[in-house]
Design a protein around this motif. Structure first.
Motif, PDB file in Angstrom:
ATOM      1  N   LEU A 174       0.833  -1.208   0.000  1.00  0.00           N
ATOM      2  CA  LEU A 174       0.000   0.000   0.000  1.00  0.00           C
ATOM      3  C   LEU A 174       0.866   1.256   0.000  1.00  0.00           C
ATOM      4  N   HIS A 175       2.177   1.083   0.205  1.00  0.00           N
ATOM      5  CA  HIS A 175       3.097   2.245   0.203  1.00  0.00           C
ATOM      6  C   HIS A 175       4.029   2.084  -1.014  1.00  0.00           C
ATOM      7  N   GLY A 176       5.347   2.077  -0.794  1.00  0.00           N
ATOM      8  CA  GLY A 176       6.283   2.144  -1.924  1.00  0.00           C
ATOM      9  C   GLY A 176       6.263   0.956  -2.872  1.00  0.00           C
ATOM     10  N   VAL A 193      -6.912  -4.028  -4.620  1.00  0.00           N
ATOM     11  CA  VAL A 193      -6.875  -2.602  -4.955  1.00  0.00           C
ATOM     12  C   VAL A 193      -6.283  -2.434  -6.355  1.00  0.00           C
ATOM     13  N   VAL A 194      -6.619  -1.321  -7.004  1.00  0.00           N
ATOM     14  CA  VAL A 194      -5.958  -0.971  -8.265  1.00  0.00           C
ATOM     15  C   VAL A 194      -4.680  -0.235  -7.879  1.00  0.00           C
ATOM     16  N   PRO A 195      -3.509  -0.848  -8.071  1.00  0.00           N
ATOM     17  CA  PRO A 195      -2.287  -0.210  -7.582  1.00  0.00           C
ATOM     18  C   PRO A 195      -1.994   1.085  -8.330  1.00  0.00           C
ATOM     19  N   GLY A 196      -1.444   2.060  -7.593  1.00  0.00           N
ATOM     20  CA  GLY A 196      -1.103   3.343  -8.226  1.00  0.00           C
ATOM     21  C   GLY A 196      -2.235   4.339  -8.205  1.00  0.00           C
ATOM     22  N   TYR A 197      -3.380   3.934  -7.687  1.00  0.00           N
ATOM     23  CA  TYR A 197      -4.535   4.851  -7.609  1.00  0.00           C
ATOM     24  C   TYR A 197      -4.991   5.005  -6.166  1.00  0.00           C
ATOM     25  N   GLY A 198      -5.464   6.221  -5.842  1.00  0.00           N
ATOM     26  CA  GLY A 198      -5.920   6.506  -4.488  1.00  0.00           C
ATOM     27  C   GLY A 198      -4.796   7.107  -3.672  1.00  0.00           C
ATOM     28  N   GLY A 218     -17.393   3.599  -5.721  1.00  0.00           N
ATOM     29  CA  GLY A 218     -17.878   4.402  -4.594  1.00  0.00           C
ATOM     30  C   GLY A 218     -17.172   4.229  -3.262  1.00  0.00           C
ATOM     31  N   LYS A 219     -16.021   3.555  -3.242  1.00  0.00           N
ATOM     32  CA  LYS A 219     -15.357   3.378  -1.946  1.00  0.00           C
ATOM     33  C   LYS A 219     -14.160   4.313  -1.763  1.00  0.00           C
ATOM     34  N   ALA A 220     -13.276   4.338  -2.775  1.00  0.00           N
ATOM     35  CA  ALA A 220     -12.032   5.108  -2.646  1.00  0.00           C
ATOM     36  C   ALA A 220     -12.353   6.604  -2.537  1.00  0.00           C
ATOM     37  N   LYS A 221     -11.730   7.270  -1.571  1.00  0.00           N
ATOM     38  CA  LYS A 221     -11.973   8.717  -1.426  1.00  0.00           C
ATOM     39  C   LYS A 221     -11.259   9.509  -2.509  1.00  0.00           C
ATOM     40  N   ASN A 222     -10.225   8.919  -3.066  1.00  0.00           N
ATOM     41  CA  ASN A 222      -9.486   9.603  -4.132  1.00  0.00           C
ATOM     42  C   ASN A 222      -9.328   8.646  -5.319  1.00  0.00           C
ATOM     43  N   VAL A 243       1.953   8.762  -7.375  1.00  0.00           N
ATOM     44  CA  VAL A 243       3.294   8.728  -7.978  1.00  0.00           C
ATOM     45  C   VAL A 243       3.629   7.365  -8.594  1.00  0.00           C
ATOM     46  N   ASP A 244       3.147   6.292  -7.940  1.00  0.00           N
ATOM     47  CA  ASP A 244       3.551   4.947  -8.351  1.00  0.00           C
ATOM     48  C   ASP A 244       2.906   4.478  -9.659  1.00  0.00           C
ATOM     49  N   ALA A 245       1.850   5.181 -10.079  1.00  0.00           N
ATOM     50  CA  ALA A 245       1.175   4.767 -11.309  1.00  0.00           C
ATOM     51  C   ALA A 245       2.055   5.010 -12.538  1.00  0.00           C
TER      52      ALA A 245
HETATM   53  N1  NMX Z   1      -8.360   0.398  -5.508  1.00  0.00           N
HETATM   54  C1  NMX Z   1      -9.388  -0.196  -4.866  1.00  0.00           C
HETATM   55  N2  NMX Z   1      -9.891   0.209  -3.704  1.00  0.00           N
HETATM   56  C2  NMX Z   1      -9.346   1.317  -3.165  1.00  0.00           C
HETATM   57  C3  NMX Z   1      -8.311   2.021  -3.776  1.00  0.00           C
HETATM   58  C4  NMX Z   1      -7.806   1.515  -4.998  1.00  0.00           C
HETATM   59  N3  NMX Z   1      -6.778   2.077  -5.632  1.00  0.00           N
HETATM   60  N4  NMX Z   1      -7.985   3.073  -3.005  1.00  0.00           N
HETATM   61  C5  NMX Z   1      -8.784   3.019  -1.935  1.00  0.00           C
HETATM   62  N5  NMX Z   1      -9.604   1.962  -2.022  1.00  0.00           N
HETATM   63  C6  NMX Z   1     -10.566   1.475  -1.025  1.00  0.00           C
HETATM   64  C7  NMX Z   1      -9.815   1.154   0.248  1.00  0.00           C
HETATM   65  O1  NMX Z   1      -9.202  -0.131   0.172  1.00  0.00           O
HETATM   66  C8  NMX Z   1     -10.934   1.235   1.269  1.00  0.00           C
HETATM   67  O2  NMX Z   1     -11.682   0.049   1.196  1.00  0.00           O
HETATM   68  P1  NMX Z   1     -12.391  -0.585   2.512  1.00  0.00           P
HETATM   69  O3  NMX Z   1     -13.378   0.447   2.957  1.00  0.00           O
HETATM   70  O4  NMX Z   1     -12.987  -1.840   2.017  1.00  0.00           O
HETATM   71  O5  NMX Z   1     -11.299  -0.791   3.516  1.00  0.00           O
HETATM   72  C9  NMX Z   1     -11.776   2.386   0.732  1.00  0.00           C
HETATM   73  O6  NMX Z   1     -11.460   2.494  -0.676  1.00  0.00           O
HETATM   74  C10 NMX Z   1     -11.486   3.724   1.402  1.00  0.00           C
HETATM   75  O7  NMX Z   1     -10.093   3.966   1.338  1.00  0.00           O
HETATM   76  P2  NMX Z   1      -9.516   5.463   1.251  1.00  0.00           P
HETATM   77  O8  NMX Z   1      -9.922   6.172   2.507  1.00  0.00           O
HETATM   78  O9  NMX Z   1      -9.877   6.089  -0.034  1.00  0.00           O
HETATM   79  O10 NMX Z   1      -7.948   5.201   1.191  1.00  0.00           O
HETATM   80  P3  NMX Z   1      -6.892   5.031   2.380  1.00  0.00           P
HETATM   81  O11 NMX Z   1      -6.503   6.390   2.858  1.00  0.00           O
HETATM   82  O12 NMX Z   1      -7.387   4.094   3.416  1.00  0.00           O
HETATM   83  O13 NMX Z   1      -5.700   4.308   1.634  1.00  0.00           O
HETATM   84  C11 NMX Z   1      -4.188   3.949  -0.170  1.00  0.00           C
HETATM   85  C12 NMX Z   1      -4.864   4.997   0.732  1.00  0.00           C
HETATM   86  C13 NMX Z   1      -3.114   4.633  -0.975  1.00  0.00           C
HETATM   87  C14 NMX Z   1      -3.548   2.877   0.720  1.00  0.00           C
HETATM   88  C15 NMX Z   1      -5.271   3.326  -1.094  1.00  0.00           C
HETATM   89  O14 NMX Z   1      -5.785   4.318  -1.937  1.00  0.00           O
HETATM   90  C16 NMX Z   1      -4.724   2.168  -1.921  1.00  0.00           C
HETATM   91  O15 NMX Z   1      -4.720   1.037  -1.419  1.00  0.00           O
HETATM   92  N6  NMX Z   1      -4.254   2.429  -3.192  1.00  0.00           N
HETATM   93  C17 NMX Z   1      -3.632   1.410  -4.001  1.00  0.00           C
HETATM   94  C18 NMX Z   1      -2.201   1.147  -3.532  1.00  0.00           C
HETATM   95  C19 NMX Z   1      -1.293   2.302  -3.876  1.00  0.00           C
HETATM   96  O16 NMX Z   1      -1.275   2.808  -4.972  1.00  0.00           O
HETATM   97  N7  NMX Z   1      -0.451   2.709  -2.897  1.00  0.00           N
HETATM   98  C20 NMX Z   1       0.572   3.718  -3.142  1.00  0.00           C
HETATM   99  C21 NMX Z   1       0.346   5.037  -2.412  1.00  0.00           C
HETATM  100  C22 NMX Z   1       1.454   6.003  -2.719  1.00  0.00           C
HETATM  101  N8  NMX Z   1       2.751   5.576  -2.164  1.00  0.00           N
HETATM  102  O17 NMX Z   1       3.722   5.549  -2.838  1.00  0.00           O
HETATM  103  O18 NMX Z   1       2.835   5.241  -0.984  1.00  0.00           O
END
Ligand code: NMX
Ligand code: MLT
Length: 435
Positions: free
Chosen positions: A271-273, A312-317, A363-367, A372-374
């Motif tokens: 979920l991070h780097g 999750v869709v990596p690189g998004y959110g 409708g779940k992801a707030k962003n 950057v990772d995308a």
């Molecule tokens: N794909 C699918 N579901 C998502 C995504 C996504 N890209 N982003 C958020 N959600 C889901 C999340 O899993 C959560 O589900 P649930 O209620 O079932 O637990 C829900 O949407 C609400 O999450 P948010 O409040 O929008 O996001 P949160 O602040 O908890 O997490 C991330 C932020 C970055 C962990 C999340 O957006 C994510 O998992 N993204 C994909 C992994 C990623 O790209 N990570 C890299 C971030 C940047 N970096 O380099 O660190």
């Protein structure tokens, strides 16, 4: 000309005064309510940390000491013939809040080259790792082992005064950054069978040397990419997992090698780097499933299948951002300039047109926008660095710049041990229900 350490020595007393004045005037004021949801919800949005190096705006993205990525690209010194900022200058900016001169940046390149050698036992440690051990685990192992020669740990054991902490921590941080290319290069060459690591060239800048230890220095555009890459990945305010972990561990007065080793373990999470590796894997999997020139409709179905599979869709959110990450945009600009016709770059663009709509509909992801990772893996792949499980190591090299700057200031300002209070669910129920 002043060195970075000399300039810091001037700035620290001023900053100590400022912090003292702010605390005297505002120290007892409330910073807003804490919601019970924040206790359960990963502390999202909870004001809890101070870090002046960079601040993240949900819509605008990151600013390093108040400067946007575009301003850093304009203002920071460049390599001869180059157009991207030298990360040496970004480090100076993070540490001092000031734009360095070309001479100051050149002096940093030389200083880091002089400190770049890693102990023989760390080389042997890496050589003994099985190539199946993930490069991030190897990276954290080697960085942690550098604590063997920590100037701070030695000074502490000899009874150094608290006021003097920042000096040896500064030395460790400079050593840490300087040694990362040799560590990264050795991991890369060991794991992917690329021969011996060449020597660091003291006449060249940090990114050139990093490119060279990986075997890519003859590609000048790749060196430019690394300069941009390190700059934009260096810091993302204080609350992200790697920066916060480094700060937390450093607050126990663990030396910078131990603190940054811990940062790397956090950065290695998907979920991070590690998301930069996951993005490429996901794109490749998609190509093998639906073909290379798939229609928008088929790509959309694939995105839905990822979500329906509970992934999750990596690189998004993003936990803080609510718009497209400007670090994504900076990399897109780079791609438009250097590789506009690359098929994988085009796929990244196609995905950008599809994923946000799907995430919004789900409708779940707030962003729903890309982070950057995308984008980073596609650029590295284009230049031939296509070993995806190495990508997070480059993120780690970059993140050292921000974590190091923060560790220096934390010790200079006498930041105390971090120790927030935890509560039980029973306590919350009793507090609000009275039972
Ligand atoms: N794909 C699918 N579901 C998502 C995504 C996504 N890209 N982003 C958020 N959600 C889901 C999340 O899993 C959560 O589900 P649930 O209620 O079932 O637990 C829900 O949407 C609400 O999450 P948010 O409040 O929008 O996001 P949160 O602040 O908890 O997490 C991330 C932020 C970055 C962990 C999340 O957006 C994510 O998992 N993204 C994909 C992994 C990623 O790209 N990570 C890299 C971030 C940047 N970096 O380099 O660190
Ligand atoms: C980062 O660069 O650290 C990531 O975007 C994650 C974050 O800011 O939380």
């Amino acid at each position: 000309q002043q060195t970075l350490k000399e300039r810091l020595a001037e700035l620290i007393p001023q900053e100590l005064e400022q912090v003292k004045a702010v605390r005297a005037e505002h120290g007892k004021k409330s910073f807003g309510p804490v919601l019970v949801d924040q206790l359960y919800g990963g502390m999202r949005g909870l004001p809890a940390l101070i870090w002046d190096g960079s601040v993240l705006d949900a819509d605008e993205g990151i600013r390093f000491r108040g400067k946007t990525i575009t301003e850093c690209q304009e203002l920071l010194p460049k390599a001869p013939g180059g157009s991207e900022p030298l990360p040496e200058g970004l480090f100076w900016l993070l540490v001092t809040g000031e734009i360095p001169t070309q001479e100051q940046v050149d002096a940093l390149s030389k200083d880091w080259a002089a400190r770049a050698a890693i102990p023989e036992f760390v080389e042997e440690l890496l050589d003994r790792c099985p190539p199946t051990l993930h490069p991030m685990s190897q990276f954290s192992l080697a960085v942690t082992a550098l604590n063997h020669d920590s100037t701070f740990a030695k000074a502490y054991s000899q009874g150094i005064s608290k006021k003097e902490y920042w000096g040896p921590v500064f030395e460790d941080c400079m050593d840490l950054i300087a040694k990362l290319p040799n560590i990264a290069g050795r991991i890369y060459r060991n794991v992917y069978g690329q021969g011996k690591v060449p020597a660091i060239d003291a006449t060249k800048d940090y990114s050139w040397n990093l490119a060279n230890v990986l075997g890519f220095a003859e590609k000048s555009d790749f060196v430019e990419l690394l300069r941009l890459y390190i700059t934009i990945h260096s810091d993302h305010e204080g609350g992200n997992v790697s920066a916060h972990t480094g700060k937390l561990v450093g607050s126990a007065l663990s030396d910078p090698f131990l603190a940054f080793g811990a940062s790397l373990n956090g950065l290695a999470g998907p979920l991070h780097g590690l998301a930069n590796q996951e993005v490429l894997l996901w794109l490749r999997k998609m190509q093998s499933k639906i073909g290379v020139d798939a229609s928008d409709e088929t790509v959309k179905e694939y995105v839905w299948s990822t979500l329906k599979g509970g992934q999750v869709v990596p690189g998004y959110g993003h936990a803080v951002l609510r718009k497209t990450d400007p670090r994504y945009s900076a990399q897109r600009e780079f791609a438009l300039k250097h590789l506009p016709e690359d098929p994988l770059f085009k796929l990244v663009g196609q995905v950008y047109n599809i994923v946000p709509g799907v995430l919004l509909e789900a409708g779940k992801a707030k962003n729903p926008w890309p982070n950057v990772d995308a984008h980073s893996g596609v650029l590295l792949t284009y230049y031939g660095l296509d070993q995806m499980n190495f990508y997070t190591v480059l993120f780690g090299v970059s993140r050292a710049f921000g974590v190091a700057a923060q560790l220096i200031w934390d010790r200079a300002l006498g930041a105390p041990l971090e120790r927030p209070k935890s509560y039980s669910t029973a306590h919350i129920k009793k507090m609000f229900d009275g039972k």
